[in-house]
Design an enzyme around this catalytic site. Sequence first.
Site, PDB file in Angstrom:
ATOM      1  N   GLY A 130       0.844  -1.202   0.000  1.00  0.00           N
ATOM      2  CA  GLY A 130       0.000   0.000   0.000  1.00  0.00           C
ATOM      3  C   GLY A 130       0.870   1.239   0.000  1.00  0.00           C
ATOM      4  CG  LEU A 131      -0.711   4.696  -2.014  1.00  0.00           C
ATOM      5  CD1 LEU A 131      -1.877   5.670  -2.088  1.00  0.00           C
ATOM      6  CD2 LEU A 131       0.319   4.978  -3.115  1.00  0.00           C
ATOM      7  CB  SER A 132       4.287   6.471   1.731  1.00  0.00           C
ATOM      8  OG  SER A 132       4.836   7.078   2.870  1.00  0.00           O
ATOM      9  N   GLY A 133       2.119   5.818   4.266  1.00  0.00           N
ATOM     10  CA  GLY A 133       1.142   6.413   5.171  1.00  0.00           C
ATOM     11  C   GLY A 133      -0.215   5.724   5.159  1.00  0.00           C
ATOM     12  CB  SER A 134      -1.682   2.969   3.152  1.00  0.00           C
ATOM     13  OG  SER A 134      -0.649   2.011   3.256  1.00  0.00           O
ATOM     14  N   GLY A 135      -0.905   2.838   6.412  1.00  0.00           N
ATOM     15  CA  GLY A 135      -1.135   2.178   7.697  1.00  0.00           C
ATOM     16  C   GLY A 135      -0.485   0.810   7.825  1.00  0.00           C
ATOM     17  CE  LYS A 136       3.444   0.092   3.219  1.00  0.00           C
ATOM     18  NZ  LYS A 136       2.992   1.477   2.999  1.00  0.00           N
ATOM     19  CB  SER A 137       4.527   0.542   9.921  1.00  0.00           C
ATOM     20  OG  SER A 137       5.393   0.489   8.830  1.00  0.00           O
TER      21      SER A 137
ATOM     22  CB  SER B 222       5.775  -4.316  -2.407  1.00  0.00           C
ATOM     23  OG  SER B 222       4.827  -4.411  -1.374  1.00  0.00           O
TER      24      SER B 222
HETATM   25  P1  ADP Z   1       2.874   2.980   6.263  1.00  0.00           P
HETATM   26  O1  ADP Z   1       3.615   1.955   7.043  1.00  0.00           O
HETATM   27  O2  ADP Z   1       1.839   2.394   5.332  1.00  0.00           O
HETATM   28  O3  ADP Z   1       3.741   3.990   5.582  1.00  0.00           O
HETATM   29  P2  ADP Z   1       2.233   4.077   8.840  1.00  0.00           P
HETATM   30  O4  ADP Z   1       1.663   2.937   9.601  1.00  0.00           O
HETATM   31  O5  ADP Z   1       3.662   4.447   9.060  1.00  0.00           O
HETATM   32  O6  ADP Z   1       1.981   3.813   7.272  1.00  0.00           O
HETATM   33  O7  ADP Z   1       1.381   5.393   9.065  1.00  0.00           O
HETATM   34  C1  ADP Z   1      -0.018   5.373   9.101  1.00  0.00           C
HETATM   35  C2  ADP Z   1      -0.493   6.560   9.921  1.00  0.00           C
HETATM   36  O8  ADP Z   1      -1.917   6.582   9.882  1.00  0.00           O
HETATM   37  C3  ADP Z   1      -0.076   6.471  11.371  1.00  0.00           C
HETATM   38  O9  ADP Z   1       0.265   7.737  11.831  1.00  0.00           O
HETATM   39  C4  ADP Z   1      -1.357   5.953  12.050  1.00  0.00           C
HETATM   40  O10 ADP Z   1      -1.436   6.371  13.392  1.00  0.00           O
HETATM   41  C5  ADP Z   1      -2.432   6.617  11.210  1.00  0.00           C
HETATM   42  N1  ADP Z   1      -3.724   5.903  11.218  1.00  0.00           N
HETATM   43  C6  ADP Z   1      -4.923   6.470  11.467  1.00  0.00           C
HETATM   44  N2  ADP Z   1      -5.921   5.562  11.411  1.00  0.00           N
HETATM   45  C7  ADP Z   1      -5.343   4.380  11.125  1.00  0.00           C
HETATM   46  C8  ADP Z   1      -5.850   3.058  10.946  1.00  0.00           C
HETATM   47  N3  ADP Z   1      -7.153   2.776  11.042  1.00  0.00           N
HETATM   48  N4  ADP Z   1      -4.964   2.074  10.657  1.00  0.00           N
HETATM   49  C9  ADP Z   1      -3.651   2.342  10.534  1.00  0.00           C
HETATM   50  N5  ADP Z   1      -3.104   3.562  10.697  1.00  0.00           N
HETATM   51  C10 ADP Z   1      -3.937   4.593  10.991  1.00  0.00           C
END
Ligand code: ADP
Length: 206
Positions: A38-45, A112
């Site tokens: 998924g995109l950067s900031g999508s919530g993967k980590s 990815s």
């Molecule tokens: P990625 O790893 O995809 O780049 P991150 O997990 O680092 O994304 O960042 C996702 C951000 O979105 C975090 O700051 C997280 O707190 C926020 N967020 C808000 N709602 C959700 C949710 N339902 N699931 C995952 N992350 C969320």
Amino acid sequence: MRLHETMEHIYPIFDKMLTRADKEALLGQRGLMIWFTGLSGSGKSTIAIALERELQKRGLLCRILDGDNIRSGINNNLGFSPEDRVENIRRIAEVGRLFVDTGVITLAAFISPNNDIREMAADIIGKEDFMEVYVCTPIEECERRDVKGLYAKARRGEIKNFTGISAPFEAPEHPALSLDTSVLSVEECVVRLLELVLPKVLTDKD
Ligand code: ADP
């Protein structure tokens, strides 16, 4: 007869490495790769971390592979060109395979961004051990969050080849699960994941 001469023609059974099945029996779980895309900031980590905690609570051993522990170490010589993106994922998949082969539930959280790259990862790990999870949060929401300020930089042209802005993201065609974190909470995402993951990793003894 000296000792080494007697040993020469003996190939004792304990010369062989223990197998994946031996490791899985020791751990009381099955190895699996959960591959978040998924995109950067999508919530993967964030989701991977929350899932790891829930699995650990149930006595299940996990390992997260993410940008922090991979790009800073084994892949610190790679950038974001198309070739480096492929090599980045290839090494992650090879490392992931070692963990899965040790019976560990492995969670990979990397953008990815295309089908070829994810298919390569699935081929390296083995399709039956590979669970693809698409964190399909819309780009508007990812950009609004802009956790690391990367979208702003990409919009200003300070980052080249930024996925979703100046480099493509290809949605997976048949993910095992899609999670849109603009409508699902972290807890809801974890519940859905557990439903899918637990039957695959628990053994009869659990
Ligand atoms: P990625 O790893 O995809 O780049 P991150 O997990 O680092 O994304 O960042 C996702 C951000 O979105 C975090 O700051 C997280 O707190 C926020 N967020 C808000 N709602 C959700 C949710 N339902 N699931 C995952 N992350 C969320």
